[in-house]
Design an enzyme around this catalytic site. Structure first.
Site, short mmCIF file in Angstrom:
data_model
loop_
_atom_site.label_atom_id
_atom_site.label_comp_id
_atom_site.label_asym_id
_atom_site.label_seq_id
_atom_site.Cartn_x
_atom_site.Cartn_y
_atom_site.Cartn_z
N LYS A 68 -10.42 -4.91 -4.55
CA LYS A 68 -11.53 -4.00 -4.83
C LYS A 68 -11.06 -2.58 -5.09
CE LYS A 68 -13.04 -4.30 -0.06
NZ LYS A 68 -12.11 -3.66 0.86
N LYS A 72 -3.21 -10.34 -6.56
CA LYS A 72 -4.50 -10.69 -5.95
C LYS A 72 -5.59 -9.78 -6.50
CE LYS A 72 -5.59 -8.15 -1.77
NZ LYS A 72 -6.25 -8.09 -0.52
N LYS A 101 0.82 -1.22 0.00
CA LYS A 101 0.00 0.00 0.00
C LYS A 101 0.85 1.26 0.00
CE LYS A 101 -4.37 -1.88 1.21
NZ LYS A 101 -5.68 -1.73 1.80
P1 ATP Z 1 -8.26 -3.44 -0.60
O1 ATP Z 1 -7.91 -3.88 -1.96
O2 ATP Z 1 -9.06 -2.18 -0.53
O3 ATP Z 1 -7.11 -3.48 0.35
P2 ATP Z 1 -9.38 -6.02 -0.25
O4 ATP Z 1 -10.11 -6.30 -1.52
O5 ATP Z 1 -8.11 -6.72 0.00
O6 ATP Z 1 -9.25 -4.48 -0.04
P3 ATP Z 1 -10.38 -6.28 2.44
O7 ATP Z 1 -11.48 -5.48 2.98
O8 ATP Z 1 -9.03 -5.85 2.85
O9 ATP Z 1 -10.42 -6.35 0.87
O10 ATP Z 1 -10.59 -7.81 2.77
C1 ATP Z 1 -11.76 -8.42 3.24
C2 ATP Z 1 -11.57 -9.92 3.27
O11 ATP Z 1 -11.51 -10.43 1.94
C3 ATP Z 1 -10.30 -10.40 3.94
O12 ATP Z 1 -10.57 -11.54 4.71
C4 ATP Z 1 -9.37 -10.73 2.81
O13 ATP Z 1 -8.44 -11.72 3.15
C5 ATP Z 1 -10.37 -11.25 1.79
N1 ATP Z 1 -9.86 -11.06 0.43
C6 ATP Z 1 -9.58 -9.88 -0.15
N2 ATP Z 1 -9.15 -10.05 -1.41
C7 ATP Z 1 -9.15 -11.39 -1.62
C8 ATP Z 1 -8.81 -12.21 -2.73
N3 ATP Z 1 -8.38 -11.69 -3.86
N4 ATP Z 1 -8.95 -13.54 -2.61
C9 ATP Z 1 -9.40 -14.09 -1.47
N5 ATP Z 1 -9.74 -13.37 -0.37
C10 ATP Z 1 -9.63 -12.05 -0.43
#
Ligand code: ATP
Ligand code: LTN
Length: 333
Positions: free
Chosen positions: A201, A198, A117
């Site tokens: 969002k 990965k 980040k």
């Molecule tokens: P950002 O990209 O804004 O950091 P994020 O998409 O990683 O956000 P979070 O709110 O940080 O989302 O994560 C919420 C949950 O979703 C966490 O348990 C995280 O491990 C899971 N998660 C996020 N992205 C993935 C992914 N690509 N595959 C599987 N699990 C995920």
């Protein structure tokens, strides 16, 4: 410790920092729905974590409602589970100050999410982004949590949470339950545009992720454009990141094993496979979107849940916080 009843306690959270993706759904929320009968669960909308990256206030507010609506639309029961918003329970930040004083600079510097980040937000490497993991440790430790169901990317933060808990316990005696990560299949869904990364969002490229709320046509189109390789075989193999990812997604939605998928698409091309992944994904998400639309029209209902559940969470949180305050030597009044 407080939760001596038979059921183990679970805590997890999602940041209202963008439109939830199928990565969030398959890696986290879908699994949570299978846990709600056997565990005592707390599911939080972690808005305070979200502001470690700049957010537009109106969007943050709207997304906080949206995540709660998505939790419910995905099948989480707001009566059975404690579903609430982090900023409504002040004990999270109160504990996080204390835990900051038991977390080392070097430990926080090693966190890969911080490094990622910081690289993405080079103009805003704020102290909150750095201490993000101690707030997350507070979320978890406040509730004497046994298990933390998250995607693979969060494993390192949970390891740090365990280290902080053990450190505090070894200085002051048993105070925190030491939690375990609970990481399941679908734990890592990759970007459709860059399948070594990965799915996130907050990706700037909307074709890199499928949102839980995307319309069918968009879902089909995004899968059709998904980056794959120049091979033709629908099979899992090293170097076939794009196909491996699509197979994981297909398997999570259908429950089929890799062998079954390979048999189903033997002799067929990537085009057929991508279309099938799109179909099954759109079909699974359709009822969630309809229920989400219905819930978002009823803000009062969502606000009732915020209020009721933040009171339940605060009650549990205060017990741990006052124990911690007493142990570190703060005067109780
Ligand atoms: P950002 O990209 O804004 O950091 P994020 O998409 O990683 O956000 P979070 O709110 O940080 O989302 O994560 C919420 C949950 O979703 C966490 O348990 C995280 O491990 C899971 N998660 C996020 N992205 C993935 C992914 N690509 N595959 C599987 N699990 C995920
Ligand atoms: N850091 C997590 C979100 C999160 C969380 C938590 C998950 C904040 N607090 C407590 C589990 C338990 C993320 O970025 N996915």
């Amino acid at each position: 410790m407080e939760n001596t009843e038979a059921k183990k306690r679970i805590f997890s959270g999602v940041q209202p920092s963008g439109n939830l993706t199928i990565g969030n759904y398959l890696g986290a929320i879908k699994n949570w729905t299978t846990l709600q009968d056997d565990y005592e669960c707390l599911y939080c909308v972690v808005d305070q974590h979200a502001i470690t990256v700049r957010q537009t206030p109106a969007d943050l507010r709207r997304r906080t409602y949206e995540i709660m609506a998505i939790y419910i639309a995905c099948g989480l029961d707001p009566v059975k589970n404690i579903m609430y918003v982090q900023s409504h329970v002040p004990a999270h930040v109160q504990l996080s100050w204390v835990l900051n004083c038991y977390t080392m600079f070097g430990e926080l510097s090693r966190m890969t999410q911080f490094k990622d980040k910081s690289a993405k937000n080079a103009d805003n490497i704020n102290a909150g982004l750095f201490t993000y993991p101690t707030l997350m440790a507070s979320d978890i430790l406040l509730y004497q949590t046994d298990l933390v169901p998250v995607g693979e990317d969060q494993r390192q933060h949970i390891e740090l949470t365990r280290d902080i808990a053990n450190r505090f316990n070894s200085v002051y005696g048993e105070t925190f339950r030491v939690p375990e990560p609970y990481i399941t299949k679908g734990a890592k869904i990759y970007s459709l545009a860059e399948p070594a990364k990965k799915m996130s969002k907050s990706d700037e490229n909307v074709n890199a992720y499928v949102s839980i709320l995307d319309k069918k046509d968009d879902i089909i189109r995004k899968f059709k454009r998904a980056v794959t390789d120049s091979d033709t075989c629908v099979c899992r193999a090293e170097g076939k990141d794009g196909i491996n990812n699509l197979m994981t997604i297909y398997s999570c939605f259908t429950g089929k094993s890799d062998e079954e998928i390979e048999r189903e698409f033997a002799g067929k091309g990537y085009g057929d496979f991508k279309a099938a992944v799109g179909e099954v994904c759109a079909e699974s998400l359709d009822p969630i979107r309809s229920e989400f639309d219905r819930l978002m029209k009823d803000k009062a209902y969502l606000e009732g849940i915020f209020k009721e559940n933040s009171e339940k969470a605060s009650y549990l949180a205060r017990k741990t916080l006052s124990k911690v305050y007493r142990k570190v030597g703060f005067v109780q009044i």
